[in-house]
Design an enzyme around this catalytic site. Structure first.
Site, short mmCIF file in Angstrom:
data_model
loop_
_atom_site.label_atom_id
_atom_site.label_comp_id
_atom_site.label_asym_id
_atom_site.label_seq_id
_atom_site.Cartn_x
_atom_site.Cartn_y
_atom_site.Cartn_z
N HIS A 121 -7.98 1.13 2.43
CA HIS A 121 -7.69 0.77 3.82
C HIS A 121 -8.38 1.74 4.78
O HIS A 121 -7.74 2.40 5.61
CB HIS A 121 -6.17 0.79 4.06
CG HIS A 121 -5.77 -0.04 5.24
ND1 HIS A 121 -4.60 -0.78 5.29
CD2 HIS A 121 -6.38 -0.24 6.43
CE1 HIS A 121 -4.52 -1.40 6.45
NE2 HIS A 121 -5.57 -1.08 7.17
N GLU B 262 0.85 -1.18 0.00
CA GLU B 262 0.00 0.00 0.00
C GLU B 262 0.89 1.23 0.00
O GLU B 262 1.99 1.21 0.55
CB GLU B 262 -0.93 0.00 1.23
CG GLU B 262 -1.85 -1.21 1.28
CD GLU B 262 -2.76 -1.20 2.50
OE1 GLU B 262 -2.70 -0.24 3.31
OE2 GLU B 262 -3.53 -2.17 2.66
N1 LIG Z 1 -9.13 -2.69 7.14
C1 LIG Z 1 -8.95 -2.04 8.28
O1 LIG Z 1 -8.85 -0.80 8.33
C2 LIG Z 1 -8.84 -2.82 9.57
C3 LIG Z 1 -9.42 -2.29 10.73
C4 LIG Z 1 -9.26 -3.02 11.92
C5 LIG Z 1 -8.59 -4.24 11.91
N2 LIG Z 1 -8.06 -4.69 10.74
C6 LIG Z 1 -7.39 -5.98 10.69
O2 LIG Z 1 -8.34 -6.96 11.10
C7 LIG Z 1 -7.70 -7.89 11.95
C8 LIG Z 1 -8.71 -8.43 12.94
O3 LIG Z 1 -9.07 -7.42 13.85
P1 LIG Z 1 -9.75 -7.84 15.24
O4 LIG Z 1 -9.79 -6.63 16.12
O5 LIG Z 1 -11.02 -8.58 14.98
O6 LIG Z 1 -8.64 -8.85 15.80
P2 LIG Z 1 -8.86 -10.03 16.84
O7 LIG Z 1 -7.50 -10.43 17.29
O8 LIG Z 1 -9.90 -9.65 17.84
O9 LIG Z 1 -9.50 -11.21 15.94
C9 LIG Z 1 -8.72 -11.96 15.04
C10 LIG Z 1 -9.27 -13.37 15.06
O10 LIG Z 1 -8.64 -14.13 14.03
C11 LIG Z 1 -8.44 -15.43 14.53
N3 LIG Z 1 -7.42 -16.11 13.73
C12 LIG Z 1 -6.07 -15.91 13.78
N4 LIG Z 1 -5.48 -16.72 12.87
C13 LIG Z 1 -6.47 -17.40 12.23
C14 LIG Z 1 -6.50 -18.37 11.20
N5 LIG Z 1 -5.36 -18.82 10.63
N6 LIG Z 1 -7.70 -18.86 10.80
C15 LIG Z 1 -8.84 -18.43 11.37
N7 LIG Z 1 -8.89 -17.51 12.37
C16 LIG Z 1 -7.71 -17.01 12.78
C17 LIG Z 1 -8.03 -15.22 15.98
O11 LIG Z 1 -8.20 -16.40 16.72
C18 LIG Z 1 -8.99 -14.10 16.38
O12 LIG Z 1 -10.19 -14.60 16.92
C19 LIG Z 1 -6.58 -7.10 12.63
O13 LIG Z 1 -5.48 -7.95 12.92
C20 LIG Z 1 -6.19 -6.09 11.58
O14 LIG Z 1 -5.11 -6.60 10.85
C21 LIG Z 1 -8.17 -4.02 9.58
O1 LIG Z 2 -5.03 -2.40 12.10
C1 LIG Z 2 -5.97 -1.59 12.01
O2 LIG Z 2 -6.57 -1.05 12.95
C2 LIG Z 2 -6.43 -1.18 10.66
O3 LIG Z 2 -5.74 -1.85 9.65
C3 LIG Z 2 -6.45 0.31 10.47
O4 LIG Z 2 -5.18 0.72 10.11
P1 LIG Z 2 -4.93 2.31 9.86
O5 LIG Z 2 -4.88 2.92 11.22
O6 LIG Z 2 -3.62 2.37 9.11
O7 LIG Z 2 -6.09 2.80 9.05
#
Ligand SMILES: NC(=O)c1ccc[n+]([C@@H]2O[C@H](COP(=O)([O-])OP(=O)(O)OC[C@H]3O[C@@H](n4cnc5c(N)ncnc54)[C@H](O)[C@@H]3O)[C@@H](O)[C@H]2O)c1
Ligand SMILES: O=C(O)[C@H](O)COP(=O)(O)O
Length: 453
Positions: free
Chosen positions: A338, A315
């Site tokens: 993102h 990205e």
């Molecule tokens: N796009 C965005 O802006 C954005 C925003 C927030 C979070 N995220 C991403 O989303 C992810 C999840 O966020 P969250 O707060 O729910 O995290 P979290 O840790 O609460 O949940 C992640 C889940 O994935 C499960 N997991 C891990 N490895 C796995 C596998 N191989 N197969 C199946 N399940 C598996 C874990 O057991 C856990 O329950 C974060 O790690 C982050 O990278 C992205």
């Molecule tokens: O890990 C996260 O909370 C999300 O991927 C959001 O990432 P950002 O703060 O770069 O938007």
């Protein structure tokens, strides 16, 4: 050689619920808070280290509430809107005490090896895969993030984004809107469906996945999920025994897993072939979880009805107008930059939470909320000085530390360890703190020792 560091006289007090309440107003005798940092045993804790020299570097447009919180502590704050490359970060990190970032900036072992003064890292987001956590731990640098409590709005926002995109995909709103902007009026119901009664398959049933489960059921969807950990089903959702069965039965598949060795490319050509040809894939987790070339092939070949992608294998470090990706032009495909956590509410909540956790660590040594450190804290007393010691977790270290402490009066002490390190907080008589700090710093396994006055 590093110099002793004074932190602001603000003491973070904890009420009986161990919640952080507003900082107490400093008394005169607290006016000179001393933190002699790092492991320089001959560090004469005599000169005051102006707190405005505690250097905080914030990257990726971290919310202004964090900047203000750090400035209120008297720290010197530099905030940049973009991420930094590894070389740029190596250059800038040399005199930085606190580094704040979001999901783009990679804090590698090479960067950490140059970060001689770094006391703490804040991931002002949920994911922490962008930091070499084990190496940071070995260097005695705690990493804080915003996993859930204050970031309910992040989970909700990410879950809300998923619900919105499920509906947009179901009704092909993305394509219809783009056509209307190009003077095309195309009214049709072919391959457009309601989401009520359809199956949503959630991979990763953590904070976001479970929030999405609740919202989806409220919209009349049937929810199944797959997670490598045992998870309590919310509502009427059901756990799938394996990912294959989820992929085969779901009309919509969403991904909410961290970026790990196990999740990298977990959705590739074979997994996409397991999905129904009228199904949709939505990825708001991390870019390397999906093989996007295989996804583009499936979409262009009509083997998938649509996709929504918010994260990509690579990205840009900042906003740009020349971004290119293999998914561009795919049918019924929503591409977003993102933005799963990018709402004003979420960013303010995260900025506030992570800056408070870091301030608490600098001012009191409390490490709750860190993802790679033992989480310990003890109430701050004005009658004592506080010794903070991070050491390699080796047999006999605690004996050596307690041998030193046994010569003095210790009013409270706590120790906890993780695989590589041990972290000890000890409140000692004021007149003994300098000698104790000197002796503990000199122990062969000490990594960092600080004194809080
Ligand atoms: N796009 C965005 O802006 C954005 C925003 C927030 C979070 N995220 C991403 O989303 C992810 C999840 O966020 P969250 O707060 O729910 O995290 P979290 O840790 O609460 O949940 C992640 C889940 O994935 C499960 N997991 C891990 N490895 C796995 C596998 N191989 N197969 C199946 N399940 C598996 C874990 O057991 C856990 O329950 C974060 O790690 C982050 O990278 C992205
Ligand atoms: O890990 C996260 O909370 C999300 O991927 C959001 O990432 P950002 O703060 O770069 O938007």
């Amino acid at each position: 050689m590093s110099k002793p560091i004074f932190t602001s006289p603000t003491i973070i007090r904890r009420d009986i619920n161990n919640d952080i309440v507003s900082p107490s107003s400093p008394t005169n005798k607290q006016m000179s808070l001393l933190t002699s940092a790092m492991n320089s045993p001959d560090n004469a804790a005599t000169l005051s280290f102006p707190k405005e020299k505690i250097k905080v570097l914030l990257l990726e447009n971290i919310h202004s509430v964090a900047i203000q919180n750090f400035k209120d502590q008297g720290f010197n704050v530099e905030s940049l809107s973009s991420a930094l490359s590894e070389d740029q970060l190596i250059e800038k990190i040399k005199d930085v005490h606190v580094l704040g970032l979001r999901s783009k900036t990679k804090v590698t072992a090479k960067v950490l090896a140059e970060a001689k003064r770094l006391m703490a890292i804040g991931c002002f987001c949920i994911g922490t895969d962008q930091v070499d956590l084990p190496f940071a731990e070995s260097r005695g640098v705690p990493v804080f993030n915003s996993p859930f409590c204050n970031s309910r709005s992040v989970e909700k926002k990410s879950a809300e984004l998923m619900i919105a995109e499920i509906i947009v995909l179901s009704r092909k709103i993305g394509d219809r809107s783009r056509e209307m902007h190009n003077k095309v009026w195309r009214k049709e119901s072919k391959n457009c469906h309601e989401i009520r009664g359809k199956v949503l398959g959630i991979i990763g049933y953590g904070h976001i996945g479970s929030q999405l489960s609740v919202l989806a059921e409220a919209m009349g969807m049937n929810v199944v999920y797959y997670d490598t950990a045992r998870k309590l089903p919310l509502g009427n959702s059901k756990a799938c025994p394996d990912m294959k069965s989820l992929l085969e039965m779901s009309n919509y598949v969403t991904l909410h897993v961290p970026d790990t060795e196990q999740t990298r490319n977990m959705i590739g050509k074979d997994e996409l072939a397991m999905m129904r040809s009228d199904a949709y894939l939505l990825n708001a987790s991390r870019g390397k979880v999906v093989d996007i070339a295989a996804l583009a092939d499936a979409l262009k070949g009509g083997r998938l009805a649509g996709a929504a992608v918010d994260v990509y294998p690579s990205e840009p470090e900042a906003n740009c107008n020349d971004w290119e990706n293999v998914l561009q032009g795919c049918p019924n495909t929503i591409l977003t930059p993102h933005i799963g956590g990018s709402t004003e509410e979420a960013q303010e909540a995260i900025g506030s939470e992570v800056s408070e956790l870091i301030t608490c660590f600098i001012n009191t040594g409390g490490s709750e909320g860190s993802v790679n450190f033992p989480e310990i804290s003890i109430p701050v007393s004005e009658e004592t000085h506080r010794i903070l010691n991070i050491h390699h977790n080796k047999p006999g270290v605690l004996r050596d530390i307690n041998l030193i402490l046994s010569e003095f009066n210790v009013s409270s002490q706590i120790l906890s360890t993780r695989k590589q390190i041990g972290y000890i907080i000890a409140d000692v008589d004021k007149e003994a703190s300098k000698e104790i700090k000197r002796k503990i710093s000199a122990l062969p396994h000490s990594i960092k020792t600080r004194v809080l006055y």
